[in-house]
Design a protein around this motif. Structure first.
Motif, PDB file in Angstrom:
ATOM      1  N   ILE A   1       0.861  -1.186   0.000  1.00 37.94           N
ATOM      2  CA  ILE A   1       0.000   0.000   0.000  1.00 37.94           C
ATOM      3  C   ILE A   1       0.899   1.238   0.000  1.00 37.94           C
ATOM      4  N   THR A   2       0.672   2.076  -0.998  1.00 38.70           N
ATOM      5  CA  THR A   2       1.386   3.345  -1.094  1.00 38.70           C
ATOM      6  C   THR A   2       0.345   4.460  -1.035  1.00 38.70           C
ATOM      7  N   VAL A   3       0.611   5.435  -0.193  1.00 35.42           N
ATOM      8  CA  VAL A   3      -0.287   6.568  -0.008  1.00 35.42           C
ATOM      9  C   VAL A   3       0.491   7.851  -0.277  1.00 35.42           C
ATOM     10  N   TYR A   4      -0.092   8.716  -1.079  1.00 36.83           N
ATOM     11  CA  TYR A   4       0.483  10.046  -1.300  1.00 36.83           C
ATOM     12  C   TYR A   4      -0.149  10.979  -0.276  1.00 36.83           C
ATOM     13  N   HIS A   5       0.674  11.795   0.362  1.00 37.95           N
ATOM     14  CA  HIS A   5       0.241  12.614   1.492  1.00 37.95           C
ATOM     15  C   HIS A   5       0.456  14.092   1.178  1.00 37.95           C
ATOM     16  N   LEU A   6      -0.617  14.871   1.350  1.00 43.12           N
ATOM     17  CA  LEU A   6      -0.554  16.315   1.126  1.00 43.12           C
ATOM     18  C   LEU A   6      -0.899  17.027   2.427  1.00 43.12           C
ATOM     19  N   ASP A   7       0.030  17.816   2.918  1.00 43.26           N
ATOM     20  CA  ASP A   7      -0.183  18.606   4.136  1.00 43.26           C
ATOM     21  C   ASP A   7      -0.711  19.979   3.729  1.00 43.26           C
ATOM     22  N   THR A   8      -1.923  20.307   4.186  1.00 46.29           N
ATOM     23  CA  THR A   8      -2.555  21.578   3.808  1.00 46.29           C
ATOM     24  C   THR A   8      -2.459  22.644   4.898  1.00 46.29           C
ATOM     25  N   THR A   9      -1.593  22.432   5.864  1.00 47.28           N
ATOM     26  CA  THR A   9      -1.487  23.361   6.988  1.00 47.28           C
ATOM     27  C   THR A   9      -1.268  24.803   6.527  1.00 47.28           C
ATOM     28  N   GLU A  10      -0.425  24.991   5.539  1.00 43.26           N
ATOM     29  CA  GLU A  10      -0.070  26.340   5.077  1.00 43.26           C
ATOM     30  C   GLU A  10      -0.990  26.862   3.971  1.00 43.26           C
ATOM     31  N   PHE A  11      -2.076  26.143   3.652  1.00 44.15           N
ATOM     32  CA  PHE A  11      -2.943  26.541   2.547  1.00 44.15           C
ATOM     33  C   PHE A  11      -3.939  27.629   2.934  1.00 44.15           C
ATOM     34  N   LYS A  12      -4.015  27.957   4.197  1.00 41.50           N
ATOM     35  CA  LYS A  12      -4.907  29.016   4.705  1.00 41.50           C
ATOM     36  C   LYS A  12      -6.331  28.865   4.163  1.00 41.50           C
ATOM     37  N   LEU A  13      -6.893  27.694   4.405  1.00 40.95           N
ATOM     38  CA  LEU A  13      -8.267  27.401   3.991  1.00 40.95           C
ATOM     39  C   LEU A  13      -9.223  27.879   5.074  1.00 40.95           C
ATOM     40  N   PHE A  14     -10.307  28.535   4.672  1.00 41.54           N
ATOM     41  CA  PHE A  14     -11.263  29.027   5.667  1.00 41.54           C
ATOM     42  C   PHE A  14     -12.642  29.172   5.022  1.00 41.54           C
ATOM     43  N   ARG A  15     -13.645  29.267   5.878  1.00 41.97           N
ATOM     44  CA  ARG A  15     -15.018  29.529   5.422  1.00 41.97           C
ATOM     45  C   ARG A  15     -15.185  31.037   5.289  1.00 41.97           C
ATOM     46  N   LYS A  16     -15.712  31.464   4.169  1.00 43.42           N
ATOM     47  CA  LYS A  16     -15.906  32.897   3.937  1.00 43.42           C
ATOM     48  C   LYS A  16     -16.915  33.476   4.928  1.00 43.42           C
ATOM     49  N   GLU A  17     -17.915  32.676   5.287  1.00 50.05           N
ATOM     50  CA  GLU A  17     -18.891  33.089   6.293  1.00 50.05           C
ATOM     51  C   GLU A  17     -19.280  31.869   7.113  1.00 50.05           C
ATOM     52  N   GLU A  18     -19.704  32.109   8.330  1.00 50.34           N
ATOM     53  CA  GLU A  18     -20.073  31.030   9.233  1.00 50.34           C
ATOM     54  C   GLU A  18     -21.152  30.149   8.607  1.00 50.34           C
ATOM     55  N   GLY A  19     -20.950  28.844   8.706  1.00 52.01           N
ATOM     56  CA  GLY A  19     -21.915  27.886   8.171  1.00 52.01           C
ATOM     57  C   GLY A  19     -21.756  27.581   6.692  1.00 52.01           C
ATOM     58  N   ALA A  20     -20.801  28.226   6.012  1.00 53.11           N
ATOM     59  CA  ALA A  20     -20.588  27.961   4.591  1.00 53.11           C
ATOM     60  C   ALA A  20     -20.199  26.502   4.377  1.00 53.11           C
ATOM     61  N   LYS A  21     -20.658  25.928   3.279  1.00 52.15           N
ATOM     62  CA  LYS A  21     -20.393  24.522   2.958  1.00 52.15           C
ATOM     63  C   LYS A  21     -19.183  24.350   2.047  1.00 52.15           C
TER      64      LYS A  21
END
Length: 175
Positions: A77-97
């Motif tokens: 089993i080989t798994v490719y791993h992506l760390d998104t810590t520095e991607f600064k992902l956020f919800r534009k408004e509370e409750g956004a999907k």
């Protein structure tokens, strides 16, 4: 002479069988990738599981710990791993999907997976295309929640699947 032939035959057979068994078992492997490297894998039409995590995610840490404790039970089993810590992902408004990002890598991730919302996420990539995903982690059952990529996951409607079963399903088929 007969005993020499028998011993030689037995020795050849054991060497052949030993060589076959050594090549067929490969230990569990994680390959860290950047967004640029992920783009290359997709362009090359590779088949693989992509594990997306970030620092500070308790579910990511729990799943990582479980995988680390049980990885020796799962060969090939080989798994490719992506760390998104520095991607600064956020919800534009509370409750956004959906999420947004101020970084190039974050924007590229969201172009590829527009309904990415939770970590850990394991995406099944087949022939360079995302097919489905397994999201979250249930520490008591060691499962992830299987969902399509056309919408944000509905936790109540998702099928639970053991982590290792999903990772095995995501592996390229032997040619």
């Amino acid at each position: 002479m007969k005993s020499y032939v028998l011993v030689s035959s037995a020795l050849c057979a054991s060497l052949v069988l030993g060589a076959c068994s050594n090549t067929s078992k490969k230990p569990y492997t994680v390959i860290d990738v950047t967004m640029d490297e992920l783009d290359t894998l997709l362009e090359e039409k590779k088949t693989f599981p992509l594990l997306v995590e970030r620092e500070g995610c308790a579910f990511c840490a729990a799943m990582s710990s479980y995988i680390d404790q049980t990885k020796n039970e799962h060969d090939n089993i080989t798994v490719y791993h992506l760390d998104t810590t520095e991607f600064k992902l956020f919800r534009k408004e509370e409750g956004a999907k959906t999420l947004v990002s101020d970084t190039e890598d974050g924007k590229r991730l969201l172009e590829l997976f527009p309904y990415f919302l939770y970590t850990p996420a394991i995406y099944r990539i087949e022939d360079g295309k995302p097919v489905d995903g397994a999201f979250g982690y249930d520490e008591t059952r060691h499962t992830v929640s299987l969902w399509n990529l056309d919408s944000t996951i509905d936790w109540d409607g998702a099928q639970n699947i053991p982590v290792w079963d999903y990772l095995e399903e995501c592996q390229p088929k032997a040619q």
